[in-house]
Motif scaffolding. Structure first.
Motif, mmCIF file in Angstrom:
data_model
loop_
_atom_site.group_PDB
_atom_site.id
_atom_site.type_symbol
_atom_site.label_atom_id
_atom_site.label_comp_id
_atom_site.label_asym_id
_atom_site.label_seq_id
_atom_site.Cartn_x
_atom_site.Cartn_y
_atom_site.Cartn_z
ATOM 1 N N GLU A 158 0.821 -1.164 -0.129
ATOM 2 C CA GLU A 158 -0.078 -0.005 -0.036
ATOM 3 C C GLU A 158 0.742 1.263 0.008
ATOM 4 O OE1 GLU A 158 -2.860 2.570 -0.234
ATOM 5 O OE2 GLU A 158 -2.993 0.386 -0.518
ATOM 6 N N GLY A 159 2.043 1.249 0.516
ATOM 7 C CA GLY A 159 2.974 2.533 0.469
ATOM 8 C C GLY A 159 3.557 2.793 -0.587
ATOM 9 N N ASP A 160 3.457 1.926 -1.631
ATOM 10 C CA ASP A 160 3.907 1.863 -2.961
ATOM 11 C C ASP A 160 2.884 2.995 -3.803
ATOM 12 O OD1 ASP A 160 5.923 1.840 -5.195
ATOM 13 O OD2 ASP A 160 4.557 0.722 -6.246
ATOM 14 N N TYR A 161 1.680 3.116 -3.462
ATOM 15 C CA TYR A 161 0.473 3.714 -4.130
ATOM 16 C C TYR A 161 0.356 5.067 -3.981
ATOM 17 C CZ TYR A 161 -2.049 -0.736 -5.291
ATOM 18 O OH TYR A 161 -2.231 -1.839 -5.683
ATOM 19 N N ILE A 162 0.018 5.863 -4.911
ATOM 20 C CA ILE A 162 -0.131 7.444 -4.786
ATOM 21 C C ILE A 162 -1.679 7.346 -5.580
ATOM 22 C CG2 ILE A 162 0.402 9.638 -5.537
ATOM 23 C CD1 ILE A 162 3.076 8.725 -6.515
ATOM 24 N N ARG A 163 -2.711 7.553 -4.475
ATOM 25 C CA ARG A 163 -3.933 7.566 -4.879
ATOM 26 C C ARG A 163 -4.484 8.888 -5.219
ATOM 27 N NH1 ARG A 163 -5.504 2.311 -4.587
ATOM 28 N NH2 ARG A 163 -4.482 1.018 -3.043
ATOM 29 N N ASP A 164 -3.724 10.109 -4.715
ATOM 30 C CA ASP A 164 -4.423 11.365 -4.990
ATOM 31 C C ASP A 164 -3.573 11.890 -6.172
ATOM 32 O OD1 ASP A 164 -3.960 14.438 -4.275
ATOM 33 O OD2 ASP A 164 -5.927 13.656 -3.711
ATOM 34 N N HIS A 165 -4.323 12.412 -6.997
ATOM 35 C CA HIS A 165 -3.800 12.905 -8.429
ATOM 36 C C HIS A 165 -2.721 14.280 -8.039
ATOM 37 C CE1 HIS A 165 -3.372 14.755 -12.552
ATOM 38 N NE2 HIS A 165 -2.907 13.426 -12.907
ATOM 39 N N GLY A 166 -3.434 14.986 -7.136
ATOM 40 C CA GLY A 166 -2.644 16.300 -6.830
ATOM 41 C C GLY A 166 -1.343 15.898 -5.953
ATOM 42 N N ASP A 167 -1.219 14.699 -5.425
ATOM 43 C CA ASP A 167 0.105 14.488 -4.740
ATOM 44 C C ASP A 167 0.935 13.800 -5.771
ATOM 45 O OD1 ASP A 167 -1.121 15.092 -2.165
ATOM 46 O OD2 ASP A 167 -1.525 12.964 -1.490
ATOM 47 N N PHE A 168 0.309 13.035 -6.721
ATOM 48 C CA PHE A 168 1.172 12.551 -7.907
ATOM 49 C C PHE A 168 1.885 13.653 -8.357
ATOM 50 C CE2 PHE A 168 1.109 11.599 -12.485
ATOM 51 C CZ PHE A 168 2.285 10.667 -12.420
ATOM 52 N N LEU A 169 1.162 14.727 -8.893
ATOM 53 C CA LEU A 169 1.701 15.819 -9.406
ATOM 54 C C LEU A 169 2.830 16.607 -8.686
ATOM 55 C CD1 LEU A 169 -1.377 17.430 -11.248
ATOM 56 C CD2 LEU A 169 0.269 16.045 -12.387
ATOM 57 N N GLN A 170 2.668 16.679 -7.521
ATOM 58 C CA GLN A 170 3.588 17.145 -6.624
ATOM 59 C C GLN A 170 4.863 16.347 -6.513
ATOM 60 O OE1 GLN A 170 2.041 17.856 -2.709
ATOM 61 N NE2 GLN A 170 0.996 19.528 -3.285
ATOM 62 N N GLU A 171 4.815 15.001 -6.504
ATOM 63 C CA GLU A 171 5.810 14.139 -6.500
ATOM 64 C C GLU A 171 6.828 14.234 -7.869
ATOM 65 O OE1 GLU A 171 6.270 10.075 -4.859
ATOM 66 O OE2 GLU A 171 4.395 10.789 -3.336
ATOM 67 N N VAL A 172 5.945 14.232 -8.892
ATOM 68 C CA VAL A 172 6.558 14.299 -10.161
ATOM 69 C C VAL A 172 7.393 15.665 -10.393
ATOM 70 C CG1 VAL A 172 5.885 14.637 -12.907
ATOM 71 C CG2 VAL A 172 5.023 12.789 -11.375
ATOM 72 N N ALA A 173 6.916 16.693 -9.826
ATOM 73 C CA ALA A 173 7.467 18.170 -9.965
ATOM 74 C C ALA A 173 8.852 18.103 -9.276
ATOM 75 C CB ALA A 173 6.556 19.065 -9.385
ATOM 76 N N ARG A 174 9.159 17.218 -8.253
ATOM 77 C CA ARG A 174 10.260 17.407 -7.383
ATOM 78 C C ARG A 174 11.622 16.852 -8.220
ATOM 79 N NH1 ARG A 174 8.165 13.677 -2.310
ATOM 80 N NH2 ARG A 174 6.422 15.123 -1.706
#
Length: 145
Positions: free
Chosen positions: A129-145
């Protein structure tokens, strides 16, 4: 064997692609097989499948930080919409002798399931479960790092 990228390497949509699998044709019925580390750029640790998806339903709507996956339409058809946070591409899966390799950090949505569709997924790791990103906004933030 395809080179696996490290988590720190930038992954982009072009790192996801259709893989053709061996197809042995026979008048008694065809046979296709897949071997982790040979046909796929990872060893297979888990297999699961989606079926009986009601018409109009969507699946997916998440990303994985580290998981590699390979999706095959074992029966019927469906669309896989992938996004790396910058661009988006739709893959239509409808044959059991090819599938879609999905690298880590791809947002995915599964849509347009035909009646009787079966989606089989081979994964590079067991469920985490820790490998999942289930919120699209959180995904976009991680991609931007």
């Amino acid at each position: 064997m395809v080179h696996q990228k490290k988590r720190d390497d930038a992954l982009a949509l072009q790192d996801c692609y259709i893989l053709n699998l061996p197809k042995i044709e026979d008048s008694r019925g065809n046979l296709t097989f897949v071997e982790g580390g040979v046909h796929l750029p990872f060893d297979i640790k888990r297999v699961y499948y989606l079926y009986d998806v009601p018409g109009g339903s969507h699946r997916g709507a998440h990303a994985h930080r580290n998981l590699h996956q390979f999706m095959v339409a074992m029966s019927g058809s469906f669309d896989v919409i992938l996004s790396d946070g910058h661009q988006e591409r739709t893959f239509h899966l409808n044959r059991s002798y090819f599938g879609l390799y999905i690298c880590p950090m791809m947002w995915r949505n599964l849509d347009n399931f035909s009646s009787g569709a079966v989606c089989m997924v081979m994964a590079s790791a067991r469920y985490d479960e820790g490998d999942y990103i289930r919120d699209h906004g959180d995904f976009l933030q991680e991609v931007a790092r």
